[in-house]
Design an enzyme around this catalytic site. Structure first.
Site, short mmCIF file in Angstrom:
data_model
loop_
_atom_site.label_atom_id
_atom_site.label_comp_id
_atom_site.label_asym_id
_atom_site.label_seq_id
_atom_site.Cartn_x
_atom_site.Cartn_y
_atom_site.Cartn_z
NE ARG A 67 -17.20 -19.62 152.14
CZ ARG A 67 -16.95 -18.37 152.50
NH1 ARG A 67 -15.74 -17.98 152.75
NH2 ARG A 67 -17.94 -17.50 152.59
NE ARG A 127 -19.17 -9.09 150.46
CZ ARG A 127 -18.88 -10.05 151.32
NH1 ARG A 127 -18.16 -9.77 152.39
NH2 ARG A 127 -19.31 -11.27 151.13
NE ARG A 140 -21.11 -7.32 154.22
CZ ARG A 140 -20.86 -8.62 154.38
NH1 ARG A 140 -20.05 -9.01 155.34
NH2 ARG A 140 -21.41 -9.50 153.59
CE LYS A 163 -17.13 -15.94 157.84
NZ LYS A 163 -18.54 -15.58 157.61
NE ARG A 207 -22.46 -14.24 150.64
CZ ARG A 207 -22.47 -13.04 151.21
NH1 ARG A 207 -23.20 -12.06 150.71
NH2 ARG A 207 -21.76 -12.82 152.28
P1 AP5 Z 1 -18.96 -9.07 158.79
O1 AP5 Z 1 -17.91 -8.99 159.84
O2 AP5 Z 1 -18.65 -8.43 157.47
O3 AP5 Z 1 -19.43 -10.59 158.59
P2 AP5 Z 1 -18.70 -11.85 157.98
O4 AP5 Z 1 -18.99 -12.99 158.87
O5 AP5 Z 1 -17.24 -11.56 157.69
O6 AP5 Z 1 -19.55 -12.03 156.66
P3 AP5 Z 1 -19.19 -12.22 155.14
O7 AP5 Z 1 -20.48 -11.92 154.39
O8 AP5 Z 1 -17.99 -11.42 154.72
O9 AP5 Z 1 -18.87 -13.71 155.08
P4 AP5 Z 1 -18.94 -14.64 153.91
O10 AP5 Z 1 -18.29 -15.82 154.52
O11 AP5 Z 1 -20.25 -14.88 153.27
O12 AP5 Z 1 -18.18 -13.86 152.74
P5 AP5 Z 1 -16.69 -13.94 152.17
O13 AP5 Z 1 -16.27 -12.57 151.83
O14 AP5 Z 1 -15.83 -14.79 153.03
O15 AP5 Z 1 -20.31 -8.46 159.39
C1 AP5 Z 1 -21.49 -8.38 158.61
C2 AP5 Z 1 -22.23 -7.08 158.93
O16 AP5 Z 1 -22.74 -7.12 160.25
C3 AP5 Z 1 -21.34 -5.82 158.88
O17 AP5 Z 1 -22.09 -4.75 158.39
C4 AP5 Z 1 -20.94 -5.57 160.35
O18 AP5 Z 1 -20.75 -4.19 160.62
C5 AP5 Z 1 -22.17 -6.11 161.09
N1 AP5 Z 1 -21.84 -6.77 162.37
C6 AP5 Z 1 -20.74 -7.55 162.62
N2 AP5 Z 1 -20.80 -8.03 163.89
C7 AP5 Z 1 -21.96 -7.55 164.43
C8 AP5 Z 1 -22.59 -7.71 165.71
N3 AP5 Z 1 -22.02 -8.45 166.66
N4 AP5 Z 1 -23.78 -7.08 165.91
C9 AP5 Z 1 -24.36 -6.33 164.91
N5 AP5 Z 1 -23.79 -6.14 163.70
C10 AP5 Z 1 -22.62 -6.75 163.45
O19 AP5 Z 1 -16.93 -14.80 150.82
C11 AP5 Z 1 -17.59 -14.25 149.70
C12 AP5 Z 1 -17.62 -15.27 148.56
O20 AP5 Z 1 -16.27 -15.60 148.14
C13 AP5 Z 1 -18.24 -16.64 148.89
O21 AP5 Z 1 -19.64 -16.62 148.76
C14 AP5 Z 1 -17.54 -17.55 147.86
O22 AP5 Z 1 -18.13 -17.45 146.59
C15 AP5 Z 1 -16.14 -16.97 147.79
N6 AP5 Z 1 -15.22 -17.63 148.74
C16 AP5 Z 1 -14.62 -17.04 149.84
N7 AP5 Z 1 -13.86 -17.94 150.50
C17 AP5 Z 1 -13.97 -19.10 149.83
C18 AP5 Z 1 -13.44 -20.41 150.04
N8 AP5 Z 1 -12.64 -20.69 151.10
N9 AP5 Z 1 -13.77 -21.40 149.18
C19 AP5 Z 1 -14.57 -21.16 148.11
N10 AP5 Z 1 -15.12 -19.94 147.85
C20 AP5 Z 1 -14.82 -18.91 148.70
#
Ligand code: AP5
Length: 224
Positions: free
Chosen positions: A91, A163, A130, A16, A174
């Site tokens: 979410r 991270r 990552r 994402k 998660r």
């Molecule tokens: P990346 O693009 O970083 O993936 P992502 O989908 O953004 O994954 P996240 O882990 O950031 O999502 P998340 O939803 O768990 O975390 P968030 O920060 O939102 O890609 C991942 C890896 O793969 C990278 O190394 C990249 O290079 C590689 N890659 C990408 N595309 C690829 C491909 N096509 N092929 C191969 N490799 C690839 O949330 C973190 C925490 O914050 C949550 O757990 C929660 O506690 C809190 N939080 C955030 N938002 C909310 C909310 N709305 N409500 C409540 N709590 C929240």
């Protein structure tokens, strides 16, 4: 032409953030990633950060009312007047409902919800590799997308770090939280005709090309 108000949906590690950054650059839109906002608050030691830290470390979700306020402010800001990309929000169903109500008050609407999907075993592997730069926000992967110089961001040479919530045991929690609390949004947005699906197991460039083509078609259809 409609505002490009986009939502990125999908499991942790599906790509994402990677795609949102590309789209933000393509269209000159602000990218609001709730995870990045919360991590910055943790680093700064703000009240929001203090509340969020233990929840993020356990793989759970911060309370809806906290995160809804964080996003509501940004959507209403002048920089988001021509559109925005939401990454990691909504979410939960209550978050989606709050977003819908706010947009209605502002007489705006969601253009599309982009679901990037990938199986659990694939995202666990990706997340373990990552690395990112706290300075530039650039994301790399030691397995799939390594930086030219090991451990250094290609933009400014800053250090690449892992991270805190990317430890395998937290990743499993998660993923469980995603399946339990976030997957109901797939049906929610599908029923409203807003959902578009993308295969997150393809390369980042293929996923990006597919999203661009889909958005171009949607915009053409809007104009007809
Ligand atoms: P990346 O693009 O970083 O993936 P992502 O989908 O953004 O994954 P996240 O882990 O950031 O999502 P998340 O939803 O768990 O975390 P968030 O920060 O939102 O890609 C991942 C890896 O793969 C990278 O190394 C990249 O290079 C590689 N890659 C990408 N595309 C690829 C491909 N096509 N092929 C191969 N490799 C690839 O949330 C973190 C925490 O914050 C949550 O757990 C929660 O506690 C809190 N939080 C955030 N938002 C909310 C909310 N709305 N409500 C409540 N709590 C929240």
């Amino acid at each position: 032409m409609s505002e490009l108000n986009l939502i990125m949906l999908g499991p942790p590690g599906a790509g994402k953030g990677t795609q949102a950054k590309r789209l933000a650059k393509d269209f000159g839109l602000p990218h609001y990633a709730t995870g990045d906002i919360l991590r910055a608050a943790v680093d700064e030691g703000t009240e929001l950060g203090r509340k969020a830290k233990p929840i993020m470390e356990s793989g759970g979700l911060v309370p809806d009312e906290i995160i809804i306020g964080v996003i509501a402010e940004r959507i209403a800001s002048p920089e988001a007047a021509d559109g925005f990309i939401l990454d990691g929000f909504p979410r939960t169903i209550p978050q989606a409902e709050a977003l819908g109500e706010q947009l209605e008050r502002l007489e705006r609407r969601i253009f599309a919800v982009l679901l990037i999907d990938a199986p659990d075993e694939e995202v666990v592997k990706r997340i373990s590799g990552r690395r990112f730069s706290k300075e530039t926000g650039q994301i790399y992967n030691v397995h799939f997308d390594p930086p030219k110089r090991e451990g250094r961001c290609e933009v400014d040479g800053s250090e690449l770090v892992q991270r805190d919530d990317d430890k395998p045991e937290v990743v499993r929690d998660r993923l469980a939280t995603y399946h339990e609390q976030t997957t109901p949004l797939i049906e929610y947005y599908d029923e409203r005709g807003l959902l578009r699906r993308f295969d997150g197991t393809r390369s980042p460039t293929e996923v990006h090309d597919h999203i661009r083509a889909t958005l171009a078609t949607l915009r053409l259809e809007e104009g007809l």
